[in-house]
Design an enzyme around this catalytic site. Structure first.
Site, PDB file in Angstrom:
ATOM      1  N   HIS A 151      40.744  -4.727  10.873  1.00 48.84           N
ATOM      2  CA  HIS A 151      39.450  -5.339  11.214  1.00 48.84           C
ATOM      3  C   HIS A 151      39.454  -6.831  10.903  1.00 48.84           C
ATOM      4  CE1 HIS A 151      36.701  -1.641  11.491  1.00 48.84           C
ATOM      5  NE2 HIS A 151      37.956  -1.235  11.592  1.00 48.84           N
ATOM      6  N   ARG A 166       0.849  -1.198   0.000  1.00 51.73           N
ATOM      7  CA  ARG A 166       0.000   0.000   0.000  1.00 51.73           C
ATOM      8  C   ARG A 166       0.890   1.256   0.000  1.00 51.73           C
ATOM      9  NH1 ARG A 166      -0.725   4.743   2.548  1.00 51.73           N
ATOM     10  NH2 ARG A 166      -0.539   3.816   4.606  1.00 51.73           N
ATOM     11  N   HIS A 221      -7.017  -0.328   2.710  1.00 52.60           N
ATOM     12  CA  HIS A 221      -6.984   1.084   3.085  1.00 52.60           C
ATOM     13  C   HIS A 221      -8.207   1.752   2.480  1.00 52.60           C
ATOM     14  CE1 HIS A 221      -4.202   4.796   3.478  1.00 52.60           C
ATOM     15  NE2 HIS A 221      -4.367   4.278   4.668  1.00 52.60           N
ATOM     16  N   ARG A 231      -8.983   0.324  12.011  1.00 52.41           N
ATOM     17  CA  ARG A 231      -8.025   1.336  12.463  1.00 52.41           C
ATOM     18  C   ARG A 231      -8.478   2.687  11.940  1.00 52.41           C
ATOM     19  NH1 ARG A 231      -2.650   1.030   9.333  1.00 52.41           N
ATOM     20  NH2 ARG A 231      -3.960   2.094   7.814  1.00 52.41           N
TER      21      ARG A 231
HETATM   22  C1  HCA Z   1      -1.641   8.379   2.892  1.00 55.08           C
HETATM   23  C2  HCA Z   1      -1.118   8.936   4.182  1.00 55.08           C
HETATM   24  C3  HCA Z   1      -0.702   7.942   5.206  1.00 55.08           C
HETATM   25  C4  HCA Z   1      -1.855   7.270   5.868  1.00 55.08           C
HETATM   26  C5  HCA Z   1      -1.527   6.399   7.018  1.00 55.08           C
HETATM   27  C6  HCA Z   1      -2.704   5.635   7.576  1.00 55.08           C
HETATM   28  C7  HCA Z   1       0.131   8.805   6.171  1.00 55.08           C
HETATM   29  O1  HCA Z   1      -0.864   7.823   2.150  1.00 55.08           O
HETATM   30  O2  HCA Z   1      -2.782   8.554   2.600  1.00 55.08           O
HETATM   31  O3  HCA Z   1      -3.765   5.587   6.968  1.00 55.08           O
HETATM   32  O4  HCA Z   1      -2.542   5.069   8.679  1.00 55.08           O
HETATM   33  O5  HCA Z   1       1.338   8.747   6.143  1.00 55.08           O
HETATM   34  O6  HCA Z   1      -0.499   9.577   6.890  1.00 55.08           O
HETATM   35  O7  HCA Z   1       0.160   6.967   4.628  1.00 55.08           O
HETATM   36 CU    CU Z   2       2.206   7.181   5.041  1.00 55.20          CU
END
Ligand code: HCA
Ligand code: CU
Length: 389
Positions: free
Chosen positions: A299, A14, A74, A136
């Site tokens: 070394h 991701r 995500h 989350r």
């Molecule tokens: C993104 C930002 C993210 C999200 C992290 C998360 C970040 O790529 O949209 O959803 O926990 O660094 O804030 O990667």
């Molecule tokens: Cu990030």
């Protein structure tokens, strides 16, 4: 250090795909996920199903595998994203939405109450559709947003059913030991949840813009964080995030956490490097070509007697071998060690010296002598005669 209870979330598929120019084909994602599962990663974030049909299909395919790792997706705080993720059958859903006044007003023309409503509606919907789903919520750019906005949104998210709150250092802004540090942030957030009798798991997502992602993640761990995000080669937006191999190495060595198949890390890094086009730096800890290679004569002499003189990590823990580089820095100890590695043990001292001379001469021209060259160098040295005394 004592034992801690920590879970690892890998986001190579991701966050890693947010590295400019990086995309992993579906079958490569499967191969990467298989290795992550085999290594023992707790959660694999596999993508954002709303981005393309192919990502949607791949997330669904991975969620259908019998992995020990929980497969995650995500999603933005919008119904369509969440429906797609649910449809993939994932066990983990990461929902994000910003909470800073500046971003809300400037980009979304909304206020905090609007944002919270969207977050709560999204979480309640996902939890109702799949009560077993691990959810989350991440207030994007957590650490630079107004703290009162973060805690208000996070409390609402947990009350709506979120199991995990992630502290995102989206821009790699934190520095251990200064007033903006992860230890204080995690401690404060946990205390504020405690006061409300809420007990979500705390995750941390640390970017590496200042080269401090791993240091910040460890600082957060000391403050009581439960989940650390990482990726292979630290891939991600800009300078990326925490490097997975480095994280697992530190947790194994300093926190006595066992159970990871660390000898699979090299295969994983080679696979990801090949298909991302991002080379493994030679001086990368654990997986770099030079990570367990000794060079200078002083070394190699001491390390040949006892490697611990110049090593604090045993390469065998990672299925790796110690090497002595053969170049202009080499001494006789490196040569003898290398000769042993290629099965040559009965050389005259004078020939050994000739071999060393040859190696130093090649090294001075800026090249390392490979082990495979050594038998040929030995052979030519045996026939070498000094005619000028
Ligand atoms: C993104 C930002 C993210 C999200 C992290 C998360 C970040 O790529 O949209 O959803 O926990 O660094 O804030 O990667
Ligand atoms: Cu990030």
């Amino acid at each position: 250090m004592g034992t801690v209870n920590i879970k690892i979330l890998d986001s190579t598929l991701r966050e890693g795909e947010q590295t400019p120019g990086v995309y992993f084909d579906s079958h490569i994602k499967l191969a990467i996920a298989e290795l992550l599962d085999e290594i023992g990663i707790d959660i694999i974030e596999t993508g954002h199903p709303a981005v393309t049909d192919e990502i949607y299909s791949t997330v669904k395919m991975l969620a259908g595998k019998q992995f020990k790792s929980v497969i995650g997706a995500h999603a933005r705080s919008v119904r369509k994203d969440i429906e797609l993720a649910l449809d993939c059958g994932v066990g983990f859903l990461g929902i994000f939405y910003c909470v800073s006044d500046e971003r809300l007003n400037g980009v979304f023309k909304k206020d905090l109450q609007d944002a919270i409503e969207k977050i709560v509606t999204s979480i309640e919907f996902a939890k109702k559709e799949n009560p077993g789903l691990l959810i989350r919520y991440t207030p994007e750019d957590t650490v630079r947003s107004e703290y009162k906005n973060v805690i208000t949104a996070a409390v609402a998210a947990v009350e709506a059913g979120a199991d995990i709150i992630s502290i995102a250092d989206t821009t790699g802004f934190m520095v251990p030991g200064t007033s903006k540090n992860m230890y204080d942030y995690v401690t404060r957030l946990k205390e504020d949840f405690d006061k409300r009798s809420l007990n979500p798991l705390i995750a941390v997502h640390c970017h590496n813009d200042r080269g401090l992602a791993l240091a910040n993640a460890l600082d957060a761990l000391r403050g009581g964080a439960n989940i650390i995000d990482a990726s292979v080669l630290g891939l991600g937006e800009r300078a990326g995030i925490v490097d997975l191999a480095q994280l697992l190495a530190v947790l194994t060595l300093e926190y006595n956490i066992t159970g990871w198949k660390l000898d699979k890390l090299s295969d994983l890094y080679n696979l990801v490097s090949t298909h991302s086009g991002v080379p493994v730096p030679v001086n990368s800890p654990i997986v770099g070509k030079n990570a367990f290679t000794h060079c200078a004569g002083v070394h190699t002499h001491a390390a040949a007697i006892n490697p611990m003189h110049y090593e604090s990590i045993n390469p065998e823990l990672f299925g790796k071998e110690r090497h002595f580089a053969l170049d202009h820095m080499s001494g006789i100890a490196s040569v003898r060690f290398a000769l042993k590695q290629v099965g040559i043990s009965d050389l005259e001292p004078e020939t050994e010296l000739l071999v060393l001379e040859r190696i130093k001469s090649i090294g001075q021209r800026g090249r390392i002598v490979e082990l495979s060259e050594l038998p040929h160098i030995v052979e030519t040295s045996k026939h070498y005669k000094r005619i000028i005394k």
